[in-house]
Design a protein around this motif. Structure first.
Motif, mmCIF file in Angstrom:
data_model
loop_
_atom_site.group_PDB
_atom_site.id
_atom_site.type_symbol
_atom_site.label_atom_id
_atom_site.label_comp_id
_atom_site.label_asym_id
_atom_site.label_seq_id
_atom_site.Cartn_x
_atom_site.Cartn_y
_atom_site.Cartn_z
ATOM 1 N N ARG A 7 37.567 46.151 34.949
ATOM 2 C CA ARG A 7 36.269 46.617 35.448
ATOM 3 C C ARG A 7 35.285 45.461 35.604
ATOM 4 N NH1 ARG A 7 34.122 51.556 35.317
ATOM 5 N NH2 ARG A 7 32.209 50.769 34.387
ATOM 6 N N MET A 8 35.367 44.491 34.696
ATOM 7 C CA MET A 8 34.463 43.339 34.759
ATOM 8 C C MET A 8 34.746 42.450 35.961
ATOM 9 S SD MET A 8 34.458 42.534 30.655
ATOM 10 C CE MET A 8 33.516 41.000 30.679
ATOM 11 N N GLY A 9 35.896 42.672 36.606
ATOM 12 C CA GLY A 9 36.246 41.897 37.791
ATOM 13 C C GLY A 9 36.135 42.671 39.090
ATOM 14 N N GLN A 10 35.685 43.923 39.030
ATOM 15 C CA GLN A 10 35.603 44.772 40.227
ATOM 16 C C GLN A 10 34.222 44.679 40.860
ATOM 17 O OE1 GLN A 10 36.676 48.562 38.497
ATOM 18 N NE2 GLN A 10 38.858 48.273 38.894
ATOM 19 N N ASP A 11 34.155 44.178 42.088
ATOM 20 C CA ASP A 11 32.853 44.055 42.744
ATOM 21 C C ASP A 11 32.307 45.391 43.233
ATOM 22 O OD1 ASP A 11 34.520 44.531 44.866
ATOM 23 O OD2 ASP A 11 34.059 42.682 45.956
ATOM 24 N N PHE A 12 33.130 46.444 43.170
ATOM 25 C CA PHE A 12 32.650 47.781 43.510
ATOM 26 C C PHE A 12 32.215 48.555 42.264
ATOM 27 C CE2 PHE A 12 37.279 47.809 43.231
ATOM 28 C CZ PHE A 12 37.529 48.814 42.314
ATOM 29 N N THR A 13 32.376 47.949 41.094
ATOM 30 C CA THR A 13 31.947 48.556 39.832
ATOM 31 C C THR A 13 30.730 47.841 39.262
ATOM 32 O OG1 THR A 13 34.181 49.318 39.297
ATOM 33 C CG2 THR A 13 32.644 49.117 37.474
ATOM 34 N N LEU A 14 30.777 46.510 39.224
ATOM 35 C CA LEU A 14 29.654 45.721 38.716
ATOM 36 C C LEU A 14 28.892 45.067 39.865
ATOM 37 C CD1 LEU A 14 30.998 43.881 35.530
ATOM 38 C CD2 LEU A 14 30.015 46.160 35.743
ATOM 39 N N ARG A 15 27.575 45.089 39.760
ATOM 40 C CA ARG A 15 26.745 44.463 40.801
ATOM 41 C C ARG A 15 26.948 42.951 40.804
ATOM 42 N NH1 ARG A 15 25.002 42.781 44.439
ATOM 43 N NH2 ARG A 15 23.248 43.315 45.780
ATOM 44 N N VAL A 16 27.140 42.376 39.623
ATOM 45 C CA VAL A 16 27.474 40.951 39.488
ATOM 46 C C VAL A 16 28.733 40.862 38.624
ATOM 47 C CG1 VAL A 16 26.717 38.681 38.663
ATOM 48 C CG2 VAL A 16 25.046 40.247 39.677
ATOM 49 N N PRO A 17 29.926 40.747 39.236
ATOM 50 C CA PRO A 17 31.173 40.695 38.458
ATOM 51 C C PRO A 17 31.182 39.542 37.459
ATOM 52 C CG PRO A 17 31.638 41.073 40.783
ATOM 53 C CD PRO A 17 30.180 40.738 40.693
ATOM 54 N N LEU A 18 31.842 39.771 36.323
ATOM 55 C CA LEU A 18 31.894 38.779 35.247
ATOM 56 C C LEU A 18 33.255 38.100 35.144
ATOM 57 C CD1 LEU A 18 30.035 40.880 32.520
ATOM 58 C CD2 LEU A 18 29.068 39.181 34.076
ATOM 59 N N VAL A 19 34.247 38.638 35.833
ATOM 60 C CA VAL A 19 35.597 38.060 35.800
ATOM 61 C C VAL A 19 36.039 37.743 37.220
ATOM 62 C CG1 VAL A 19 38.021 38.462 35.216
ATOM 63 C CG2 VAL A 19 36.218 39.277 33.679
ATOM 64 N N ASP A 20 36.461 36.501 37.428
ATOM 65 C CA ASP A 20 37.017 36.066 38.707
ATOM 66 C C ASP A 20 38.502 36.424 38.698
ATOM 67 O OD1 ASP A 20 37.296 34.901 41.140
ATOM 68 O OD2 ASP A 20 37.013 32.837 40.464
ATOM 69 N N VAL A 21 38.943 37.160 39.706
ATOM 70 C CA VAL A 21 40.289 37.760 39.688
ATOM 71 C C VAL A 21 41.212 37.084 40.694
ATOM 72 C CG1 VAL A 21 41.584 39.866 40.173
ATOM 73 C CG2 VAL A 21 39.429 39.997 38.911
ATOM 74 N N GLN A 22 42.429 36.819 40.256
ATOM 75 C CA GLN A 22 43.507 36.398 41.152
ATOM 76 C C GLN A 22 44.623 37.417 40.996
ATOM 77 O OE1 GLN A 22 44.544 32.110 42.135
ATOM 78 N NE2 GLN A 22 46.197 32.614 40.733
ATOM 79 N N GLY A 23 44.782 38.255 41.995
ATOM 80 C CA GLY A 23 45.684 39.389 41.892
ATOM 81 C C GLY A 23 44.926 40.635 42.299
ATOM 82 N N SER A 24 45.327 41.791 41.805
ATOM 83 C CA SER A 24 44.691 43.037 42.220
ATOM 84 C C SER A 24 44.163 43.837 41.042
ATOM 85 C CB SER A 24 45.678 43.912 43.006
ATOM 86 O OG SER A 24 45.081 45.149 43.328
ATOM 87 N N VAL A 25 42.853 44.138 41.106
ATOM 88 C CA VAL A 25 42.265 45.102 40.185
ATOM 89 C C VAL A 25 41.677 46.267 41.001
ATOM 90 C CG1 VAL A 25 41.785 43.472 38.335
ATOM 91 C CG2 VAL A 25 40.091 43.797 40.146
ATOM 92 N N GLY A 26 42.173 46.422 42.252
ATOM 93 C CA GLY A 26 41.673 47.445 43.159
ATOM 94 C C GLY A 26 40.646 46.848 44.106
ATOM 95 N N PHE A 27 40.487 47.500 45.269
ATOM 96 C CA PHE A 27 39.500 46.999 46.227
ATOM 97 C C PHE A 27 38.446 48.044 46.576
ATOM 98 C CE2 PHE A 27 43.132 48.538 48.718
ATOM 99 C CZ PHE A 27 42.536 49.398 49.620
ATOM 100 N N THR A 28 38.592 49.258 46.093
ATOM 101 C CA THR A 28 37.574 50.281 46.300
ATOM 102 C C THR A 28 37.667 51.310 45.180
ATOM 103 O OG1 THR A 28 36.584 51.788 47.938
ATOM 104 C CG2 THR A 28 38.985 51.774 47.774
ATOM 105 N N THR A 29 36.605 52.088 44.994
ATOM 106 C CA THR A 29 36.563 53.082 43.920
ATOM 107 C C THR A 29 37.757 54.028 43.999
ATOM 108 O OG1 THR A 29 34.154 53.011 44.006
ATOM 109 C CG2 THR A 29 35.136 54.865 42.852
ATOM 110 N N GLY A 30 38.365 54.278 42.846
ATOM 111 C CA GLY A 30 39.535 55.157 42.792
ATOM 112 C C GLY A 30 40.842 54.408 42.669
ATOM 113 N N ASP A 31 40.819 53.104 42.988
ATOM 114 C CA ASP A 31 42.043 52.300 42.860
ATOM 115 C C ASP A 31 42.313 51.972 41.398
ATOM 116 O OD1 ASP A 31 42.261 52.307 45.561
ATOM 117 O OD2 ASP A 31 41.582 50.255 45.872
ATOM 118 N N ASP A 32 43.557 52.059 41.004
ATOM 119 C CA ASP A 32 43.950 51.653 39.656
ATOM 120 C C ASP A 32 44.266 50.164 39.649
ATOM 121 O OD1 ASP A 32 43.762 54.204 38.526
ATOM 122 O OD2 ASP A 32 45.771 54.743 39.250
#
Length: 515
Positions: free
Chosen positions: A98-123
């Protein structure tokens, strides 16, 4: 089933401990309630929940920065769970994602390499399949840990140091928001625009008597990571003033004419935390159970990794797309109501805060961090200057100093002789003995004097900073300006200054005209 028949159910809960309700509440329920409030549900003075704080600290202790290589998310989860957060790896992994999701946090705290989802509802993928590191914005929350801005405590089993708070340089709780349910308390803080929040903080430092209306001119309302259109603006002022209020967010759309009188309603943005699947399900359920949306022929989810959220609603020929829109907003999550409740921990006590309270709390917390950091640095400067003064005294007769060091039987004797010969103190002598002789002989008296001069200038500034309110305010404003450059972003949520009543009347007029 045959095995179940052999179970003696009379022995289930055979040993029941009877205890007075008062004892149960005091010994079991109140400690549980205290734990949930303090360690799980509500954000504290630094605007972070315990799991977020511990993840950020674990990344710091792993030596991760926004410039270094990514590491497996599973490694971050393991470090966090093993040393700081004694809970299941699944909950920590979810929080990290969640800390890496730009659709969850207004300012993400984790830079992600890989997939944490790209829109709400993605696992998100399992932590073993993606990698992470702190973002540049997250570095602003931990960069002063080694500068004495926060007094360290111990982790849950007392084996490792752990900060009770992080020395945050921007208010995560206001900008990224927070949701939590505790025993007797709940909290729902919505996200706000980072640039606007930092500007409001600067304005408040300059004028502590700033009014809510003046704050709203700078930061007019929430700013969701997923954009959308805000309606029911009167509710925004309610929660700015009291800490509680209600408003709604609608999906942002465009209407495109199709062939033979048909239309396409394309939604490019959805309300915060609403997925395309939820919307499609709501349309299908209304069609089946309530016989609604007869004018809609098809709803398609066109979301992808490149374009993010996209939903297409096909309107039949002859139908009024504005009326269809009105019904979509009424009967589906394309219009979502948000009830704000800004309950946070202040000095360990839950309280409902107005927006001005929230901003003041951050300024107070940040000011204390600056004071602690400055005092810590002053102590370090005093030690550095004292050590360098000792070196200058020794450099007057460096050959004699080297002779004493080489001929002394042990360090203690050398320490005593250096103190006596050069009129230096124990701290200075100990420091000189810790230096390699090669470095000591190459030391230059003039360069050390210049270094002492620079350190004394810094010492003078920090002393003035702690005593002069004007200097302190200027320093705080400059710091806020610097941090704003790191997290600044354009507003995503459009605000329509119309009340709920006005919008209902508009919808009624549309239905009447279409009838």
């Amino acid at each position: 089933m045959s095995k179940n028949k052999n179970i003696d159910f009379s022995k289930v809960a055979a040993h029941i401990i009877k205890t007075p309700l008062q004892n149960f509440v005091e010994e079991s329920y109140l400690p549980y309630a205290h734990y949930v409030i303090m360690n799980r549900a509500l954000i504290s003075d630094d605007g972070l929940k315990p799991v977020q704080r511990r993840i950020l600290y674990a990344m710091d202790q792993l030596g991760l920065t926004d410039k270094k290589d990514f590491i497996k998310a599973a490694q971050i989860v393991g470090e966090t769970m093993g040393k700081y957060h004694p809970h299941g790896d699944a909950s920590i992994g979810d929080a990290l994602a969640r800390m890496g999701q730009d659709f969850t946090l207004r300012v993400p705290l984790v830079d992600v390499q890989g997939s944490v989802g790209f829109t709400t509802g993605d696992d998100p993928a399992a932590p073993r399949y993606w990698e992470g590191r702190p973002t540049k914005a997250a570095m602003e929350l931990t960069k002063e840990l080694k500068e004495g801005a926060i007094k360290m405590g111990l982790n849950y089993d007392g084996k490792y140091p752990e900060p009770p708070m992080l020395p945050v340089r921007w208010p995560n709780g206001i900008i990224n928001g927070s949701q939590g349910i505790a025993v007797g308390y709940s909290s729902n803080i919505v996200p706000h625009n980072p640039t606007e929040v930092m500007d409001a903080l600067i304005a408040m430092v300059k004028d502590p008597d700033i009014t809510i209306d003046e704050i709203m001119e700078i930061m007019p309302g929430p700013d969701m990571p997923t954009g959308g259109v805000l309606i029911g603006y009167e509710g925004v002022k309610d929660y700015y003033e009291t800490g509680k209020g209600t408003f709604s967010i609608r999906g942002k759309y465009s209407i495109e004419p199709g062939a033979r009188g048909t239309h396409q309603i394309i939604f490019h943005e959805a309300p915060y935390q609403v997925s395309a699947e939820q919307i499609i399900s709501a349309v299908d359920k209304n069609k089946k159970d309530k016989n609604r949306f007869k004018e809609i022929s098809q709803v398609k989810d066109l979301s992808d990794i490149n374009n993010g959220f996209k939903l297409s609603v096909s309107v039949k020929a002859g139908a009024n797309p504005e009326v269809v829109l009105s019904d979509l907003f009424k009967w589906t999550p394309l219009e979502q109501t948000f009830s704000v409740n800004m309950t946070v921990l202040k000095d360990g006590v839950p309280s409902v805060n107005s927006m001005k309270d929230m901003l003041e709390n951050f300024i107070e917390f940040r000011s204390q961090c600056i004071i602690d950091k400055s005092q810590y640095r002053l102590n370090e400067l005093n030690k550095e200057i004292d050590r360098l003064d000792g070196i200058i005294k020794v450099l007057v007769d460096i050959d004699k100093a080297i002779e004493i060091i080489r001929k002394s039987e042990d360090t203690k004797i050398a320490n005593e002789k250096l103190q006596k010969r050069f009129k230096i103190n124990d701290e200075q002598a100990t420091f000189i003995l810790s230096m390699p002789l090669r470095r000591l002989t190459k030391s230059d008296s003039l360069s050390i004097q210049n270094e002492i001069k620079d350190l004394k200038e810094e010492q003078k500034y920090l002393t003035k900073l702690l005593k002069d309110e004007k200097v302190f305010k200027k320093h705080l404003i400059n710091e806020l300006e610097e941090t704003k450059k790191v997290i600044a972003d354009e507003r995503r949520t459009e605000i329509i200054n119309k009340s709920q009543e006005e919008l209902k009347k508009e919808a009624a007029r549309l239905r009447k005209a279409a009838a």
